[in-house]
Design a protein around this motif. Structure first.
Motif, short mmCIF file in Angstrom:
data_model
loop_
_atom_site.label_atom_id
_atom_site.label_comp_id
_atom_site.label_asym_id
_atom_site.label_seq_id
_atom_site.Cartn_x
_atom_site.Cartn_y
_atom_site.Cartn_z
N ASP A 1 0.00 14.01 44.96
CA ASP A 1 0.31 13.15 46.10
C ASP A 1 0.40 11.68 45.67
N PHE A 2 1.06 10.86 46.49
CA PHE A 2 1.02 9.42 46.29
C PHE A 2 -0.45 8.98 46.28
N HIS B 1 4.25 -7.98 40.68
CA HIS B 1 4.01 -8.46 39.31
C HIS B 1 5.30 -9.03 38.72
N GLY B 2 6.40 -8.33 38.98
CA GLY B 2 7.67 -8.78 38.44
C GLY B 2 8.10 -10.13 39.00
N LYS B 3 7.83 -10.34 40.30
CA LYS B 3 8.20 -11.63 40.90
C LYS B 3 7.37 -12.77 40.33
N VAL B 4 6.08 -12.50 40.10
CA VAL B 4 5.22 -13.55 39.52
C VAL B 4 5.67 -13.89 38.11
N THR B 5 5.84 -12.88 37.28
CA THR B 5 6.22 -13.16 35.89
C THR B 5 7.64 -13.71 35.81
N GLY C 1 -2.79 9.92 44.38
CA GLY C 1 -3.73 10.96 43.98
C GLY C 1 -4.71 10.42 42.95
N LEU C 2 -5.99 10.59 43.19
CA LEU C 2 -7.02 10.00 42.35
C LEU C 2 -6.91 10.45 40.90
N LEU C 3 -6.74 11.74 40.68
CA LEU C 3 -6.75 12.25 39.31
C LEU C 3 -5.56 11.73 38.51
N ARG C 4 -4.42 11.60 39.16
CA ARG C 4 -3.28 11.04 38.45
C ARG C 4 -3.51 9.57 38.14
N ALA C 5 -4.05 8.83 39.11
CA ALA C 5 -4.31 7.41 38.90
C ALA C 5 -5.29 7.21 37.74
N LEU C 6 -6.34 8.01 37.67
CA LEU C 6 -7.30 7.91 36.57
C LEU C 6 -6.66 8.30 35.24
N THR C 7 -5.81 9.31 35.27
CA THR C 7 -5.11 9.73 34.05
C THR C 7 -4.27 8.60 33.50
N GLN C 8 -3.54 7.92 34.38
CA GLN C 8 -2.70 6.82 33.93
C GLN C 8 -3.53 5.62 33.47
N ALA C 9 -4.58 5.30 34.22
CA ALA C 9 -5.39 4.12 33.89
C ALA C 9 -6.10 4.29 32.55
N ASN C 10 -6.57 5.49 32.28
CA ASN C 10 -7.34 5.74 31.06
C ASN C 10 -6.52 6.36 29.94
N GLU C 11 -5.25 6.70 30.27
CA GLU C 11 -4.36 7.38 29.33
C GLU C 11 -5.05 8.60 28.71
N TRP C 12 -5.65 9.41 29.62
CA TRP C 12 -6.27 10.66 29.21
C TRP C 12 -5.20 11.65 28.74
N ARG C 13 -5.60 12.52 27.84
CA ARG C 13 -4.81 13.71 27.52
C ARG C 13 -5.31 14.81 28.45
N VAL C 14 -4.43 15.26 29.33
CA VAL C 14 -4.82 16.18 30.39
C VAL C 14 -4.06 17.49 30.27
N PRO D 1 -1.09 -2.79 48.82
CA PRO D 1 0.34 -2.60 48.54
C PRO D 1 0.59 -1.24 47.91
N THR D 2 1.78 -0.71 48.11
CA THR D 2 2.13 0.53 47.42
C THR D 2 2.30 0.25 45.94
N ALA D 3 2.36 1.32 45.16
CA ALA D 3 2.51 1.15 43.72
C ALA D 3 3.79 0.37 43.39
#
Length: 776
Positions: free
Chosen positions: A359-360, A45-49, A362-375, A36-38
């Motif tokens: 990009d949609f 998630h919203g429909k389930v909750t 994008g690995l580096l952005r996804a990792l940044t968000q998942a780990n809440e890195w300071r970039v 699924p897209t983001a």
């Protein structure tokens, strides 16, 4: 997680990343289902909750815990206080029974760790844990439930932490060594060049203050090391986890790797640097699917990954460029591309293409968000970002792609896919018949076709889920086009257009159209990316007017700007404006003779190497043929369409200290920026164009929308500013060092206009008259 910084001897990791490290096993397998897209995932998630009892159900619960010096943190999807059941929600498409056991085990590991974090936070003695799989298409839920005691959950949590702990201690030690080395880091050259220190100081201020900086600095002052060095120096004090250096071209990435190699030597090699390259450039088995049955480098990938990862990071003197990563990967029999993606989690600096962050998906952005890195982000040659981002956030459906999918073996063997593709064709044909003219803009995507496309990708997805080992390239290609369109429609607004134009493809039938969701202002998308990072610097030699770039790139209102003065003297560069020449399309045939005459006269006056830039290959060939016919004694080299990298190197290899000749190139192409030909290798340039984008219905629509969004600046934002930017970039190839001397001929009367001259570098000294040489 948002929190106070941890002590230096502690290490923080997100639940998802902890489990990715400890609970992944078996093959690399990308067969399960189209993801699924983001936005689809968020909506799911919203429909389930939303179906849960609002009086007893909590969602997005912030949790954290410690094991020794390790902090584990994350957000649990949901908790039913009445049923005492914690839920981990996963959205999917296709058939759930196709999910691999390894993927299910990973999901259970995440749920169990959240279970312990909740038990510890709430003082619970036991609870139920549920994996909730939500089918995006059918909106059905499938639940798998376990009952756990808090004691057993704690044991599971601690077991995962122990598996990671040795690595965490090594990572914490590396971080201390890295920060100490960066604090002591010295500049890699005896002194700063003129203008380079000013740039470096601005980058350091922006990085320490957590701001976005838009910096224009001239070619030749060393922008690469002038931005990397201060960003590295700011990392320890700001507790910055990662530095991402992003560029649009291979040449820019190589310059960054060279600069980082020198700086690492200065910093006692305590800096981990990774080069990320495109999948097609690093795949060892092109054409093979990414799973263990099809590719031996995917078989047992996660079982062999730990040792490969450790070996890659064990050698402190090794910069992890493409060849180094490949060497390690093949020693351990795993995929180099996916090894590099795993290594991105553990390095300090990543050098890669724009798409890895912007990009949609994008690995580096996804990792940044998942780990809440300071970039900290460095965006090289930032004038390219607008067009690249437009491409990232645009999509086109082509009749040729539909035709190939409909004629495929999959369509023949799968009635539901064939039927779905036929429905798309019917709806599309109806729109083609209704269209008057070659080009049309729609306020919304045609609903009949949209419904058919939605059903089509669902049918294709279900088919591939049922037949994971028979991926059809033609059907998959069309599926990807449609999925990109659907993703863009989720965020459609006045930043984009929906248009249809008659197809110009070689085998297109009369009346067939291409349908596009065409982004023209990437600002809304990019603004989200700037919000994800601690600081960012966008730099280039051509960022004028800065307000134009700030508007289209979505920079924060409080962004900083810098314009570094040129270190070059006006005497180094003679700039001539040929007022007697017009390169407008209507005058192009008449321009060939005076252009050739001017080029020959300049070559006779000062023999050496020149580059001549034209608006199209057709115009280039016409002038080159005329010069070759009238002045056969002048050597010339021509850029051709779709030159491979080896051919590009061969073209540039002809520009030596002793050679003489004229290289013909297209403005905006591979030789108009990012190449370095100092000294006698290049002494002049001819610009037979203003670089203005072609006047066509698409650009006219873009201009009209720009007028609406930016107070009547449509022509400037669509044509003038982008065109002159290319001219300045190309002309910038001539003067590369303080010792260089050269000449530029701007061959069009429009270069004499005040509005145009205001967009040219201030240090250029324009002749303002047509010389005798030009009139011969």
């Amino acid at each position: 997680m948002p929190d106070l910084p941890l002590p230096d001897h502690h290490y923080r990791i997100a639940v998802r990343e902890l489990c990715a490290f400890t609970a992944k096993s078996g093959d690399l397998d990308l067969r399960f289902t189209p993801a699924p897209t983001a936005l689809e995932g968020i909506a799911g998630h919203g429909k389930v909750t939303g179906r849960r009892d609002g009086t007893s159900y909590e969602s997005e619960i912030l949790l954290k815990s410690h094991y020794q010096n390790l902090q584990v943190c994350g957000r649990a999807d949901g908790f039913d206080t009445k049923a005492r059941r914690l839920e981990e929600i996963k959205t999917f498409k296709g058939r759930l029974d196709r999910q691999s056991p390894a993927q299910r085990a990973l999901h259970w590991a995440q749920a169990r760790i959240y279970g312990w974090l909740l038990c510890e936070a709430r003082g619970l003695e036991s609870l139920d844990i549920a994996l909730v799989y939500f089918d995006i298409d059918s909106e059905r839920e499938t639940l798998f439930t376990e009952h756990w005691s808090a004691v057993d959950l704690r044991d599971f949590f601690e077991a995962q932490c122990r598996l990671f702990m040795a690595w965490a201690l090594l990572e914490a030690a590396h971080r201390r060594e890295r920060d100490a080395a960066l604090q002591a880091l010295a500049f890699s050259h005896p002194q700063f060049r003129a203008g380079q220190r000013e740039l470096a100081e601005a980058v350091y201020r922006a990085t320490t203050k957590g701001r976005v900086l838009l910096a224009q600095a001239p070619t030749g002052i060393g922008k690469t090391v002038g931005t990397i060095f201060p960003a590295l120096k700011a990392m320890p004090g700001q507790r910055i986890d990662k530095l991402f250096y992003l560029s649009a071209k291979t040449s820019g990435r190589q310059l960054a790797l060279d600069a980082l190699r020198e700086l690492r030597d200065e910093g006692r090699a305590s800096l981990r640097v990774l080069e990320m390259v495109a999948r097609e450039k690093s795949c060892e088995n092109p054409g093979s699917a990414c799973h263990g049955d099809a590719c031996p480098l995917a078989s047992g990938f996660y079982d062999r990954l730990p040792q490969a990862r450790a070996d890659a990071l064990a050698e402190p003197s090794q910069l992890l460029d493409q060849e180094s990563v490949r060497s390690v990967a093949l020693v351990h029999g795993i995929c180099p591309y996916y090894l590099s993606q795993e290594l991105a989690r553990w390095v300090d600096v990543v050098v890669g293409d724009y798409n890895y962050f912007f990009d949609f998906g994008g690995l580096l952005r996804a990792l940044t968000q998942a780990n809440e890195w300071r970039v900290a982000l460095l965006v090289d040659e930032a004038h390219n970002l607008m067009d690249r981002a437009r491409g990232m956030f645009s999509a086109t459906l082509s009749p040729e792609a539909l035709k190939l999918a409909a004629q495929s073996s999959t369509a023949d063997a799968a009635p539901r896919v064939k039927k779905a593709l036929a429905s798309v064709k019917r709806q599309w044909s109806a729109l083609n018949k209704a269209q008057v003219g070659d080009y049309a803009v729609h306020e919304a995507f045609p609903s009949s076709l949209l419904n058919a496309l939605t059903q089509c990708v669902q049918s294709i997805g279900e088919h591939f889920a049922d037949h994971p080992d028979t991926l059809d390239a033609d059907v998959h290609g069309f599926q990807m086009e449609v999925l990109q369109v659907l993703r863009l429609l989720e965020n459609f607004g006045d930043h984009s257009l929906i248009d249809m134009q008659r197809s110009k493809a070689l085998h297109a039938k009369a009346g067939e159209t291409d349908i596009s969701v065409r982004n023209i202002v990437p600002a809304p998308y990019l603004a989200e990316r700037w919000a994800d990072v601690h600081a960012a610097t966008l730099f280039s030699a051509t960022l004028q007017p800065m307000a134009f770039h700030a508007d289209l790139l979505g920079l924060p209102e409080r962004h900083a700007t810098l314009e570094v003065g040129s270190p070059f003297r006006a005497e180094q560069l003679a700039v001539h404006v040929a007022r007697h020449i017009s390169t407008r399309y209507a005058h192009r045939a008449a321009s060939i003779e005076p252009v050739v005459r001017l080029m020959a006269a300049q070559f006779a006056a000062r023999r050496g190497n020149y580059l001549a830039f034209f608006s199209s290959y057709e115009y280039l060939e016409q002038v080159a043929d005329a010069l070759s016919r009238d002045h056969p004694q002048i050597p010339l080299w021509r850029q051709s369409r779709r030159m491979a990298e080896a051919q590009q190197r061969e073209f540039l290899g002809q520009f030596t200290e002793s050679s003489q000749g004229i290289g013909f190139a297209v403005l905006g192409g591979a030789f108009a920026e990012g190449i370095d030909l100092p000294g006698r290798r290049l002494i002049g340039a001819f610009l037979a164009t203003l670089g203005l984008p072609q006047l066509n219905p698409v650009n006219e629509q873009i201009s009209e929308r720009m007028n609406q969004l930016f107070a009547g600046k449509g022509y400037d934002y669509t044509y003038l500013f982008p065109g002159l930017q290319k001219v300045v970039q190309a002309a910038g190839r001539v003067i590369r060092t303080p010792q260089d001397e050269g000449v530029i001929h701007l061959m069009d009367d429009r270069f004499s206009r005040a509005q145009v001259r205001a967009l040219l570098p201030a240090w250029w000294e324009h002749s303002g008259v047509v010389s005798a040489m030009e009139r011969r």
